[in-house]
Structure formats: structure tokens, C-alpha cells
Design a protein around this motif. Structure first.
Motif, mmCIF file in Angstrom:
data_model
loop_
_atom_site.group_PDB
_atom_site.id
_atom_site.type_symbol
_atom_site.label_atom_id
_atom_site.label_comp_id
_atom_site.label_asym_id
_atom_site.label_seq_id
_atom_site.Cartn_x
_atom_site.Cartn_y
_atom_site.Cartn_z
ATOM 1 N N THR A 87 1.862 -3.001 3.613
ATOM 2 C CA THR A 87 2.033 -1.547 3.601
ATOM 3 C C THR A 87 1.179 -0.892 4.676
ATOM 4 O OG1 THR A 87 2.464 -1.603 1.217
ATOM 5 C CG2 THR A 87 1.899 0.533 2.177
ATOM 6 N N ALA A 88 -0.064 -1.344 4.810
ATOM 7 C CA ALA A 88 -0.956 -0.788 5.832
ATOM 8 C C ALA A 88 -0.380 -0.995 7.224
ATOM 9 C CB ALA A 88 -2.334 -1.424 5.723
ATOM 10 N N ALA A 89 0.172 -2.176 7.494
ATOM 11 C CA ALA A 89 0.735 -2.466 8.809
ATOM 12 C C ALA A 89 1.927 -1.554 9.106
ATOM 13 C CB ALA A 89 1.161 -3.933 8.876
ATOM 14 N N GLN A 90 2.770 -1.327 8.116
ATOM 15 C CA GLN A 90 3.925 -0.442 8.304
ATOM 16 C C GLN A 90 3.481 0.990 8.612
ATOM 17 O OE1 GLN A 90 6.240 -0.847 4.735
ATOM 18 N NE2 GLN A 90 6.690 -3.016 5.088
ATOM 19 N N LEU A 91 2.472 1.467 7.901
ATOM 20 C CA LEU A 91 2.020 2.843 8.090
ATOM 21 C C LEU A 91 1.331 3.014 9.441
ATOM 22 C CD1 LEU A 91 0.648 3.578 4.506
ATOM 23 C CD2 LEU A 91 2.865 4.205 5.468
ATOM 24 N N GLN A 92 0.559 2.026 9.869
ATOM 25 C CA GLN A 92 -0.091 2.114 11.174
ATOM 26 C C GLN A 92 0.923 2.080 12.302
ATOM 27 O OE1 GLN A 92 -2.939 -1.108 10.500
ATOM 28 N NE2 GLN A 92 -4.618 0.360 10.755
ATOM 29 N N ALA A 93 2.026 1.361 12.102
ATOM 30 C CA ALA A 93 3.083 1.343 13.119
ATOM 31 C C ALA A 93 3.774 2.697 13.198
ATOM 32 C CB ALA A 93 4.095 0.248 12.783
ATOM 33 N N ALA A 94 3.913 3.368 12.040
ATOM 34 C CA ALA A 94 4.571 4.675 12.013
ATOM 35 C C ALA A 94 3.656 5.786 12.501
ATOM 36 C CB ALA A 94 5.050 4.982 10.595
#
Length: 288
Positions: free
Chosen positions: A70-77
Motif C-alpha cells: 500500500t505504501a509503495a502504491q501511494l508513493q507512486a501516486a
């Protein structure tokens, strides 16, 4: 560094949607985002707890994997967003309420794992909205895309809590680059307005809204503000209907009337259960 935005995540679609809202809020506030997973159900549900073992189970790998992904997805966004994760050996609601003591904002989905399918608001969301020590964003509906077209909507009734919600709503509208709609629900009093057909109540509503808009423009002179006097008996029903065309509705933690022991007023309770957009419960920061 400013106080963090806290998002409770349990892997459910509602909590992941809430995490996306939390990431956007953290980016607007210039705050770090902390994803928190309370991995103990209140009654040990889903966790093999031995009653003869005095130690609580440690963080589980599945929860850690969910947080990292989840953290990786949010940092990409949200490039540049600082995201931290942690698991806590406690239930979701107690964990988030404790985290709220030093938070800018707590964000929860309207439903998570567990509970009954017919409930409109999960027990964690309901408890956090009523007991947190900072503002709480309840993401409703739980699986809808983030809508930024409508204005920020706030209802006022002349109470101190509504005044606080008004200024929170104005700050939110300014940070989002959208307009603010200020709504007041009025109804003629048979005792006072019987002879004039409600002109007195209508005039009171106009004066209340005018004063509110003046206060907002003192802080945000360029903010587009719309006055919405609405005739109606049930303020909560009017606010729910108005939320259909809003990107966010801001509610005071209490308004006029009701019982002083209640942590949320009736209109706020109705909104967090039934609004058609995310609801920001404008609880004051207890640590400021």
C-alpha cells in the motif's frame, strides 16, 4: 515536520480507498503519512491467542506485506510523499484513537473487514469519529473514486461547534482549490412566525449566512463562497441530499440541541452514516 496524517488500513477495499484519500490530504498539508494496522480484533478474532500464554502475538507477515504494498502504491501516486508504516498489537479503534493524540488528521474507511454487511458504518469508523483527539475524515462511499468537482459543503446553526466547522471547511476548500457552500436549514416557528409566513425565520437565516460568509472572507478573500438557505424540518436529511453534489462535507462534532453527553451531534451522526461523499468531522486538536 508537521504532525502526520494517520490512515487505518486492514487490507479491505474501504480502507485502501481511505488510504488514497489520506495520501492526498497529507500531500496538501505537507505532512507525512502513517499507515497503521491494528492487528488484534477486540475478541481475538482471526488471531490464534492462547489464553494460557501471557504474551500477545507479534506482527504478522501478511499484514506487513499489505502495508508495504500500500505504501509503495501511494508513493507512486504522490511523488515526494513520506510514508511510514507500523503494526500495533491492539484493535483498530483503540489504535487510531491513541494515534490521533498527535495527528493532523485521521482517515478511516466507512467499512472494513468484519462486522455485518448491512451496517452502513463499521464499528471502528464510528468509534474513531466519536472519540478521536483530532479531525477525522470518514471516506464515504467506501469504494467511490475521489471526486474533486463539487464544492466543500458545511452546515451552520450558530453554535460554536458549527463556527469551528465553518473555518475548517474554508481552509479545506482553499487547500483543495475549490469553492465553499455554506448551508443553513431553517423552518418557520408557529409561535413566532405564524403571522408573517416565515419571514422572520427566513431573515434570521439570511443574517446568519451573511455573517458566516463575512467571517470566511476575512481569512480567504479569494475563496468562492455560496450561501445556501434551505427551508426544511430535518437538517440532517437536507444535508445528506446536498452532499450528493459535494466533494466533501464538513460536520461539527456537535451542534445545537441534543444531549451534552453525546460525542457527535445527530446531524454529524447521520452524515457519517449516509452522506454521498467523504465526511470530515471537525473535531478540535486536543494537543494544540
Amino acid at each position: 515536520m508537521t504532525d502526520p496524517v494517520i490512515a487505518g488500513v486492514d487490507g479491505s477495499p474501504a480502507s485502501l480507498c481511505a488510504a488514497r484519500h489520506a495520501a492526498q490530504a497529507a500531500a496538501r498539508h505537507g505532512s507525512p503519512l502513517v499507515l497503521v494496522h491494528g492487528y488484534l480484533h477486540a475478541f481475538g478474532y482471526g488471531i490464534p491467542i492462547n489464553p494460557y500464554d501471557g504474551e500477545l502475538p507479534g506482527p504478522n507477515e501478511e499484514g506487513e506485506r499489505m502495508l508495504v504494498e500500500t505504501a509503495a502504491q501511494l508513493q507512486a501516486a504522490e511523488p515526494g510523499l513520506v510514508v511510514q508504516t507500523r503494526q500495533v498489537a491492539a484493535g483498530g479503534a483503540p489504535t487510531l484513537i491513541e494515534e490521533s493524540r498527535h495527528a493532523e488528521l485521521v482517515v478511516v474507511g466507512s467499512r472494513g473487514h468484519g462486522g455485518f454487511a448491512g451496517l452502513l458504518l463499521g464499528s471502528v469508523s464510528s468509534q474513531v469519529a466519536g472519540h478521536a483527539h483530532c479531525p477525522v475524515l470518514v471516506v464515504r462511499p467506501p469504494d467511490a473514486p475521489i471526486d474533486t468537482d463539487g464544492p466543500v459543503l458545511v452546515g451552520i446553526d450558530g453554535s460554536a461547534h458549527a463556527d469551528h466547522a465553518l473555518h475548517v471547511a474554508a481552509d479545506e476548500a482553499a487547500s483543495r482549490g475549490t469553492g465553499l457552500a455554506v448551508l443553513h436549514v431553517w423552518w418557520p416557528s408557529p409561535m413566532r412566525d405564524g403571522a408573517d409566513g416565515g419571514d422572520g425565520a427566513r431573515q434570521d437565516a439570511a443574517e446568519l449566512l451573511s455573517a458566516a460568509v463575512s467571517a470566511v472572507r476575512g481569512r480567504h478573500p479569494q475563496l468562492p463562497v455560496e450561501e445556501r438557505p434551505m427551508e426544511g424540518v430535518e437538517a440532517d436529511a437536507v444535508m445528506v441530499e446536498a452532499s450528493r453534489k459535494a466533494s466533501l462535507v464538513v460536520a461539527g462534532s456537535r451542534g445545537r440541541g441534543g444531549f451534552t453527553g453525546l460525542l457527535l451531534g445527530s446531524v454529524s451522526q447521520t452524515l457519517v452514516h449516509h452522506a454521498h461523499c467523504p465526511v470530515l468531522v471537525a473535531r478540535p486538536h486536543s494537543h494544540r
